[in-house]
Design a protein around this motif. Structure first.
Motif, PDB file in Angstrom:
ATOM      1  N   MET A 196       0.843  -1.190   0.000  1.00 53.54           N
ATOM      2  CA  MET A 196       0.000   0.000   0.000  1.00 53.54           C
ATOM      3  C   MET A 196       0.880   1.243   0.000  1.00 53.54           C
ATOM      4  O   MET A 196       1.884   1.315   0.701  1.00 53.54           O
ATOM      5  N   LYS A 239      -1.517   4.253  -4.735  1.00 51.40           N
ATOM      6  CA  LYS A 239      -2.308   3.050  -4.988  1.00 51.40           C
ATOM      7  C   LYS A 239      -3.693   3.165  -4.374  1.00 51.40           C
ATOM      8  O   LYS A 239      -4.694   2.767  -4.979  1.00 51.40           O
ATOM      9  N   LEU A 240      -3.770   3.717  -3.165  1.00 51.29           N
ATOM     10  CA  LEU A 240      -5.064   3.840  -2.521  1.00 51.29           C
ATOM     11  C   LEU A 240      -5.935   4.892  -3.194  1.00 51.29           C
ATOM     12  O   LEU A 240      -7.157   4.779  -3.208  1.00 51.29           O
ATOM     13  N   ARG A 242      -8.556  -1.776  -4.652  1.00 45.97           N
ATOM     14  CA  ARG A 242      -7.886  -1.714  -3.349  1.00 45.97           C
ATOM     15  C   ARG A 242      -8.732  -0.932  -2.338  1.00 45.97           C
ATOM     16  O   ARG A 242      -8.798  -1.271  -1.159  1.00 45.97           O
ATOM     17  N   VAL A 272     -10.089  -2.469   1.212  1.00 42.35           N
ATOM     18  CA  VAL A 272      -9.879  -1.811   2.504  1.00 42.35           C
ATOM     19  C   VAL A 272     -11.203  -1.553   3.202  1.00 42.35           C
ATOM     20  O   VAL A 272     -11.342  -1.754   4.419  1.00 42.35           O
ATOM     21  N   CYS A 287      -5.508  -3.167   9.075  1.00 46.35           N
ATOM     22  CA  CYS A 287      -4.667  -3.245   7.882  1.00 46.35           C
ATOM     23  C   CYS A 287      -3.218  -2.907   8.226  1.00 46.35           C
ATOM     24  O   CYS A 287      -2.947  -1.967   8.981  1.00 46.35           O
ATOM     25  N   CYS A 343       0.381  -2.158   6.096  1.00 48.41           N
ATOM     26  CA  CYS A 343       0.870  -1.895   4.744  1.00 48.41           C
ATOM     27  C   CYS A 343       2.390  -1.948   4.714  1.00 48.41           C
ATOM     28  O   CYS A 343       3.064  -1.645   5.700  1.00 48.41           O
TER      29      CYS A 343
END
Length: 690
Positions: free
Chosen positions: A463, A467-468, A474, A478, A488, A490
């Motif tokens: 992550m 990317k988020l 993704r 999440v 989570c 990362c």
């Protein structure tokens, strides 16, 4: 009638003290007689003689105590019912539920004549070995360490036990003690003069401090600031003594620690992620509270274990993630020797054993109550977890989570692995279970085949901000994990190959907050509610800077928590969240390909030099007390890897990427020229027949 026996014991003790003064040593923990090698025969004979005299004195005193003293729990409780009843709510039917000991101040060296079974359980020393010895065997075995932590308290106890006082005379001390297995613990000791059947004794009640244990463990880091905090805690315990009239000993200890912790520096510890795990069997039962450290450091088979862990401990990191070698679902199609993975796992186990022994040699095991490990296994290395768990637990370390590498794992394999993990969870050997490297399909498979097992608590995945922001799948993953109450974790915060170091927007945002890019990314993760796994740390003291540590010749635990200091003094995580905007790796690659070679190299140099910027003016103004030494940053992560590994779209390795040499980059023009030169080289004579 026993006056002559007591006089004989006193005479033996006097001779023993004279020998100790001549040899310049102190009896920290008497042991069975054994010869100690010296450079000269005279020194060897003197040490052996002193050891035998110590042993003879102990045996004589133990024989006298056994023959002339009849002490039992009922007698202790009968004479000290007021004390024990008020401090521990003890009654005649409670049994030996209090860790206590009784000493005889009339005998030489004030030996222990009785200990409870709870005392044996707390310290690990059995009754037959303890009777006849002074209680100093609980103090740290290294004299210099004992003097650093317990000097004033030992002087106060020695004065208290020197002569008989009026019944009811009391003293409270806070001591650093060691168990029989050399594990340290904080002992809140209350001693009071009592009378049993008309004879004076000293009752000692031990209370192991377990409230806010991580903060108490940080007192063992040897800096002047932490030594002052230890003195302040002791002053609070002695100043609040009057509250023992209405509080039990455990509540009194918790009250003192709570008052003390209100004014602790926030730079001592990194934040922790708090979440709850629902009870497995009954949803109506209260959920279990779990604390997951914000930051952890990866330990793989390719790193120097002791060097990495020791430097991380010095920087304030207290959580480590062990990656056990094995084959995940993504490696099923790859060929490997059948015994290669088993050999790697065996070597990894041996290296961890060596690591734990080295940590003990350097006194890092004193920090064990605050240090935790998570273990990552592949489906074929699940059986290694019990071995590693036993090794770590025996040294006093905690097991936070067990993660299964679940990339492309089949549902049947996931189900069988989760059953084995559930057995460890139900036995209380691990706090949380989870998966690593998996996508939404694995989450769906877990929901179908593993619902009857232990709850899913953590989920580790690659992550980074880009990317988020751009990856809708993704985001959905999440969101689904958050709905299930899964925490989570990362990794690869700077993207595949640390490609975010080439994003101008991201670098400028980190510069605006005067932070290293990696630390800025960690702030972003904290604001999102994610924990983080890093492959390495990057802070160190200036080489020309002299740091004022605690006094003493022993260098054990003499360090500053530089990373924690820098991180906690930085900007608030929520303020960094809005500025942590960056492009996706694909856009960064497109921009890189559109630039000329000169401009591209300039950006690479700029991204690498960003982590070398020292912002002393902004940091020094906020450093106070123990944080006075200046800190500089070094490059947080290696430069970018080759474009080939990034363009392929494969997830980046958790192992640190080696620095890239620009001359070894894939270059079609250079490759074409090299091949053309090879084609023009004439064949040797022996090849073409001469």
């Amino acid at each position: 009638p026993a006056t002559n026996d007591v006089d004989e014991l006193q005479a033996q003790r006097t001779v023993l003290e004279l020998n100790e003064q001549e040899s310049g040593t102190e009896e920290s923990q008497p042991k069975e007689p054994r010869s100690q090698f010296s450079l000269t025969d005279a020194g060897l004979q003197h040490r052996a003689t002193s050891s035998y005299e110590t042993y003879d004195f102990l045996m004589s005193q133990r024989t006298y105590i056994m023959s002339h003293t009849d002490m039992s729990w009922s007698k202790v409780l009968k004479s000290a019912a007021g004390i024990l009843g008020a401090l521990f709510s003890v009654s005649q039917d409670s049994g030996e539920c209090v860790a206590c000991a009784v000493a005889d101040p009339l005998l030489p060296d004030c030996p222990l004549i009785y200990i409870s079974s709870k005392f044996e359980e707390l310290t690990g020393y059995y009754r037959e070995w303890v009777i006849g010895r002074n209680c100093r065997f609980l103090q740290p075995k290294v004299k210099e360490m004992n003097m650093y932590y317990n000097e004033e308290e030992c002087m106060a106890m020695r004065e208290f036990c020197r002569e008989v006082k009026e019944p009811g005379s009391r003293i409270i001390t806070l001591l650093l003690n060691e168990s029989a297995t050399d594990l340290p613990f904080w002992n809140l000791l209350l001693m009071e003069h009592i009378e049993i059947e008309g004879k004076p004794y000293i009752l000692g009640v031990q209370t192991n401090l377990e409230y806010e244990l991580e903060k108490l463990t940080e007192l063992l880091v040897r800096t002047d600031g932490r030594r002052e905090q230890l003195s302040r805690l002791r002053a609070i315990c002695k100043g609040e003594e009057r509250k023992l009239e209405r509080l039990t000993m455990q509540k009194f200890a918790a009250h003192c620690i709570k008052v003390w912790s209100l004014n602790l520096p926030r730079t001592w510890l990194l934040p922790s992620m708090k979440y709850r795990i629902q009870s497995r069997h009954h949803t109506s039962q209260a959920s279990k509270r779990v604390m997951l450290p914000l930051l952890g450091l990866q330990l793989t088979k390719d790193v120097d274990m002791f060097d990495t862990v020791s430097k991380a401990l010095q920087d304030g990191i207290r959580h480590f993630c062990l990656f056990v070698p094995g084959r995940s679902g993504a490696d099923e199609g790859k060929f490997s020797h059948p015994g290669a993975d088993a050999a790697d796992r065996h070597i990894m186990t041996l290296r961890i054993a060596v690591l734990l022994n080295k940590l003990k040699e350097k006194f890092y095991h004193y920090l064990a109550p605050a240090v935790s490990f998570s273990i990552v296994t592949c489906p074929d290395s699940v059986g290694v977890f019990p071995i590693l768990r036993q090794m770590l637990r025996s040294k006093g370390y905690n097991i936070k989570a067990w993660l299964l590498q679940s990339a492309k794992i089949r549902p049947a394999v996931l189900s069988s692995c989760w059953k084995a993990m559930t057995a460890e969870y139900d036995a209380g050997e691990v706090s949380a279970l989870g998966c690593l490297g998996a996508g939404a399909n694995v989450l769906e498979a877990w929901t179908e085949v593993c619902r009857g097992g232990a709850p899913l608590a953590v989920w580790a995945m690659e992550m980074h901000p880009g990317k988020l922001q751009e990856d809708s799948r993704r985001k959905d993953l999440v969101r689904s994990l958050q709905d299930l109450g899964v925490k989570c974790i990362c990794y690869n915060l700077l993207g595949p190959g640390n490609i975010l170091l080439e994003d101008q927007n991201f670098i400028e945002a980190a510069d605006e907050y005067q932070m290293d890019p990696m630390m800025f990314a960690v702030k972003w993760a904290e604001a999102q509610g994610f924990a983080v796994l890093l492959s390495q740390l990057w802070t160190e003291l200036d080489e020309d800077e002299e740091v004022e540590m605690g006094e003493g010749e022993c260098v054990a635990l003499n360090f500053h928590t530089n990373f924690v200091t820098m991180y906690q003094l930085g900007s608030h995580a929520q303020s960094c969240l809005g500025r942590a905007c960056c492009n996706t790796p694909e856009r960064i690659l497109a921009e890189r390909s559109s630039l000329g070679m000169g401009r591209r190299n300039a950006i690479n140099r700029r991204s690498s030099m960003t982590t070398e910027i020292t912002r002393r003016s902004s940091v020094e103004s906020r450093f106070q007390g123990e944080h006075s030494p200046r800190v500089r940053r070094r490059q947080s992560l290696p430069p970018l890897d080759s474009r080939k590994s990034i363009d392929s779209g494969s997830s980046a390795s958790l192992v640190p990427i080696p620095p890239r040499n620009s001359k070894t980059m894939p270059n079609p023009v250079r490759e074409r020229l090299r091949r053309s030169k090879e084609d023009m080289v004439p064949f040797p004579a022996e090849v073409i027949g001469g």
